[in-house]
Design a protein around this motif. Structure first.
Motif, mmCIF file in Angstrom:
data_model
loop_
_atom_site.group_PDB
_atom_site.id
_atom_site.type_symbol
_atom_site.label_atom_id
_atom_site.label_comp_id
_atom_site.label_asym_id
_atom_site.label_seq_id
_atom_site.Cartn_x
_atom_site.Cartn_y
_atom_site.Cartn_z
ATOM 1 N N ILE A 246 -4.555 5.471 -5.838
ATOM 2 C CA ILE A 246 -4.876 3.843 -4.460
ATOM 3 C C ILE A 246 -3.154 3.759 -4.342
ATOM 4 C CG2 ILE A 246 -5.081 1.505 -4.335
ATOM 5 C CD1 ILE A 246 -8.136 2.076 -6.032
ATOM 6 N N HIS A 247 -2.459 3.302 -5.989
ATOM 7 C CA HIS A 247 -1.553 2.586 -5.959
ATOM 8 C C HIS A 247 -0.331 3.480 -4.227
ATOM 9 C CE1 HIS A 247 2.983 0.966 -7.135
ATOM 10 N NE2 HIS A 247 2.871 1.683 -8.089
ATOM 11 N N ARG A 248 -0.266 5.013 -5.637
ATOM 12 C CA ARG A 248 0.447 5.479 -4.076
ATOM 13 C C ARG A 248 0.240 5.483 -3.710
ATOM 14 N NH1 ARG A 248 0.169 10.638 -1.729
ATOM 15 N NH2 ARG A 248 -2.339 10.817 -2.840
ATOM 16 N N LYS A 249 -1.213 6.244 -2.111
ATOM 17 C CA LYS A 249 -1.453 5.845 -1.586
ATOM 18 C C LYS A 249 -0.774 5.045 -0.448
ATOM 19 C CE LYS A 249 -5.696 8.731 -2.277
ATOM 20 N NZ LYS A 249 -6.764 9.255 -1.718
ATOM 21 N N ALA A 250 -0.833 3.525 -1.795
ATOM 22 C CA ALA A 250 -0.457 2.545 -0.617
ATOM 23 C C ALA A 250 0.700 1.829 -0.503
ATOM 24 C CB ALA A 250 -1.274 0.830 -1.542
ATOM 25 N N VAL A 251 1.452 2.720 -1.349
ATOM 26 C CA VAL A 251 2.997 2.323 -0.891
ATOM 27 C C VAL A 251 3.315 3.147 -0.166
ATOM 28 C CG1 VAL A 251 3.190 1.130 -3.440
ATOM 29 C CG2 VAL A 251 3.808 3.219 -3.128
ATOM 30 N N ILE B 179 8.366 -9.605 -1.914
ATOM 31 C CA ILE B 179 8.174 -8.977 -0.931
ATOM 32 C C ILE B 179 8.205 -7.651 -1.803
ATOM 33 C CG2 ILE B 179 10.977 -8.428 -0.274
ATOM 34 C CD1 ILE B 179 9.726 -7.201 2.694
ATOM 35 N N HIS B 180 8.768 -6.984 -2.772
ATOM 36 C CA HIS B 180 9.070 -6.258 -3.577
ATOM 37 C C HIS B 180 7.588 -5.734 -4.365
ATOM 38 C CE1 HIS B 180 11.663 -8.451 -5.111
ATOM 39 N NE2 HIS B 180 11.489 -8.019 -6.658
ATOM 40 N N SER B 181 6.896 -7.405 -4.503
ATOM 41 C CA SER B 181 5.801 -6.650 -5.138
ATOM 42 C C SER B 181 4.510 -6.620 -4.176
ATOM 43 C CB SER B 181 5.689 -7.956 -5.800
ATOM 44 O OG SER B 181 4.488 -8.112 -7.258
ATOM 45 N N ILE B 182 4.797 -5.828 -2.922
ATOM 46 C CA ILE B 182 3.229 -6.620 -1.774
ATOM 47 C C ILE B 182 2.738 -5.512 -1.545
ATOM 48 C CG2 ILE B 182 4.804 -4.929 0.331
ATOM 49 C CD1 ILE B 182 3.313 -8.813 0.322
ATOM 50 N N GLY B 183 2.777 -4.176 -2.633
ATOM 51 C CA GLY B 183 1.912 -2.841 -2.483
ATOM 52 C C GLY B 183 0.696 -3.341 -2.723
ATOM 53 N N THR C 146 7.495 2.427 -4.350
ATOM 54 C CA THR C 146 7.805 3.469 -4.794
ATOM 55 C C THR C 146 6.348 4.062 -5.889
ATOM 56 O OG1 THR C 146 8.824 5.262 -6.326
ATOM 57 C CG2 THR C 146 9.066 3.108 -6.997
ATOM 58 N N TRP C 147 6.350 4.955 -7.020
ATOM 59 C CA TRP C 147 5.270 5.337 -7.341
ATOM 60 C C TRP C 147 5.380 5.931 -8.737
ATOM 61 C CZ3 TRP C 147 3.194 10.158 -7.967
ATOM 62 C CH2 TRP C 147 3.465 11.215 -7.078
ATOM 63 N N LYS C 148 6.602 6.430 -7.821
ATOM 64 C CA LYS C 148 6.992 7.139 -9.109
ATOM 65 C C LYS C 148 8.332 6.951 -9.820
ATOM 66 C CE LYS C 148 7.072 11.408 -5.700
ATOM 67 N NZ LYS C 148 8.144 11.935 -4.630
ATOM 68 N N PHE C 149 7.911 7.936 -11.560
ATOM 69 C CA PHE C 149 8.790 7.166 -12.840
ATOM 70 C C PHE C 149 9.355 8.487 -13.471
ATOM 71 C CE2 PHE C 149 10.115 4.485 -15.326
ATOM 72 C CZ PHE C 149 10.835 3.175 -15.750
ATOM 73 N N GLY C 150 9.762 9.414 -13.106
ATOM 74 C CA GLY C 150 10.024 10.159 -14.015
ATOM 75 C C GLY C 150 10.834 9.883 -14.986
ATOM 76 N N ALA C 151 12.100 11.249 -14.686
ATOM 77 C CA ALA C 151 12.905 11.210 -16.131
ATOM 78 C C ALA C 151 14.276 10.146 -16.381
ATOM 79 C CB ALA C 151 13.301 12.748 -16.980
ATOM 80 N N GLY D 29 6.105 3.363 -11.688
ATOM 81 C CA GLY D 29 7.267 2.930 -10.818
ATOM 82 C C GLY D 29 6.168 1.516 -9.822
ATOM 83 N N ALA D 30 7.535 0.949 -8.895
ATOM 84 C CA ALA D 30 6.791 0.267 -8.505
ATOM 85 C C ALA D 30 8.025 -0.190 -6.938
ATOM 86 C CB ALA D 30 5.530 -1.527 -9.081
ATOM 87 N N CYS D 31 9.218 -0.832 -7.526
ATOM 88 C CA CYS D 31 9.557 -0.948 -5.899
ATOM 89 C C CYS D 31 10.773 -0.884 -6.470
ATOM 90 C CB CYS D 31 9.692 -2.202 -6.310
ATOM 91 S SG CYS D 31 10.397 -2.852 -4.675
ATOM 92 N N ASN D 32 12.165 -0.260 -6.105
ATOM 93 C CA ASN D 32 13.474 -0.081 -6.396
ATOM 94 C C ASN D 32 14.281 -1.260 -6.025
ATOM 95 O OD1 ASN D 32 12.679 1.625 -8.671
ATOM 96 N ND2 ASN D 32 12.633 3.003 -7.015
ATOM 97 N N LYS D 33 15.586 -1.594 -5.998
ATOM 98 C CA LYS D 33 16.054 -1.997 -5.039
ATOM 99 C C LYS D 33 15.143 -4.044 -4.965
ATOM 100 C CE LYS D 33 17.406 0.231 -1.858
ATOM 101 N NZ LYS D 33 18.074 1.251 0.113
ATOM 102 N N GLY D 34 15.645 -4.340 -4.142
ATOM 103 C CA GLY D 34 14.853 -5.401 -4.438
ATOM 104 C C GLY D 34 15.898 -7.105 -4.667
ATOM 105 N N MET D 35 17.297 -6.428 -4.347
ATOM 106 C CA MET D 35 17.672 -7.865 -5.156
ATOM 107 C C MET D 35 18.851 -7.924 -4.970
ATOM 108 S SD MET D 35 18.118 -6.374 -8.830
ATOM 109 C CE MET D 35 17.430 -4.495 -8.886
#
Length: 319
Positions: free
Chosen positions: A233-238, A41-45, A273-278, A104-110
């Motif tokens: 695309i990824h940002r808008k979708a997630v 599910i955390h790869s459903i984006g 998520t899509w963000k992947f910062g510092a 980024g793609a997904c946090n948590k999900g564990m």
């Protein structure tokens, strides 16, 4: 927190198989972008990408059973982009494979789940028990770190190699005492009463870092426009999926073949998520250090080559 889901929103699932072909295919002036995604599910984006894909592009999603399969598809350019656990990306990068993290793609999900009647109510209670863990996964690193924090190690448990999709069934059969799994398996175990929650393992320096979006190392420089399109695309979708949990659940039911009751338990434990910062880069570096200590990798990856997040940083500044 629980959501209310309508069964009418459940969509018909579609299967897909990976076809060996060039990474980017142009057909009648349409650029086809192949995206690998895990059956989680955390790869459903990626299944929400279609509605946000601009004219002239088409996204095709290819499901993979394991993070390693997804990473290998990126390395061989069988797909243009792949979504899998950060562990798989770091394993490849440490081995010198041409894989780079771009978002980024997904946090948590564990979750760490035990049998409902098992005398396991905390991480310490895993001592001497059979615990399903998928080698080389994000869950493995988090679980081993949580064991270390409680004064235990892998030697204190009996690790059992079982894929994520089989963990719930193994627990139901009594083959294992507990598992460190990925949604929606924990949701299935909890909703059916087969299992009970031991812990969401987010209390480490790695936070909830989990799934990332990767591509071949050469792609950001050889085709930056494609990466820009993909990130948009990824940002808008997630963001859409997170703002519409009912639709997220319906899509997961359709694509993963799980019951709505199970997905309902999984959704609150998923943060697309899509963000992947510092902060995320710092967490990933900590993650790599743990992998080195655990001898899962022999050397720290070339972080300058692995982290190619300049375009996602640019996207963040534009908002």
């Amino acid at each position: 927190m629980r959501y209310s889901f309508s069964r009418r929103q459940v969509l018909a699932g579609m299967g897909a198989s990976l076809i060996a072909a060039p990474a980017i295919v142009r057909a009648q002036d349409t650029t086809v972008i192949r995206v690998g995604s895990l059956k989680l599910i955390h790869s459903i984006g990626p299944y929400f990408y279609e509605r946000f894909t601009p004219a002239g592009y088409k996204v095709e999603v290819y499901p993979f059973e394991s993070p390693t399969e997804g990473k290998n598809a990126v390395v061989t350019q069988s797909v243009d982009f792949g979504m899998f656990g950060v562990a798989a990306g770091l394993l490849g990068a440490a081995a010198g494979e041409p894989v780079s993290l771009i978002a980024g793609a997904c946090n948590k999900g564990m979750a760490i789940i035990a049998g409902k009647d098992a005398p396991i109510n905390s991480i310490k209670d895993l001592k001497g028990k059979k615990v399903a863990i998928w080698p080389g996964s994000t869950q493995e690193v988090f679980t081993l770190e949580r064991l270390r924090m409680e004064g235990l190690s892998i030697k204190d448990i009996t690790p059992v190699r079982i894929s994520f999709s089989e963990m719930h069934l193994a627990l139901a059969r009594g083959d294992i005492d507990a598992y460190s799994g990925a949604e929606p398996a924990p949701g299935v175990s909890l909703s059916t009463g087969v299992g009970k929650l031991v812990e969401y393992p987010y209390g480490t320096a790695m936070g909830g870092l989990n799934m990332v979006l990767c591509t071949h190392r050469e792609t950001p420089s050889s085709n930056p426009e494609l990466v820009k399109v993909m990130l948009s695309i990824h940002r808008k979708a997630v963001e859409y999926a997170m703002a519409n949990p009912n639709e997220l659940a319906a899509m997961a039911v359709a694509k993963l073949g799980q019951k709505l009751e199970a997905i309902e338990r999984s959704v609150p434990n998923v943060e697309l998520t899509w963000k992947f910062g510092a902060n995320e880069i710092r967490q990933a570096k900590t993650y790599a250090e743990h992998m080195l200590e655990l001898r899962q990798i022999r050397t720290i990856p070339d972080f300058d080559a692995f982290f190619q997040t300049q375009l996602v940083d640019d996207l963040s500044r534009q908002l």
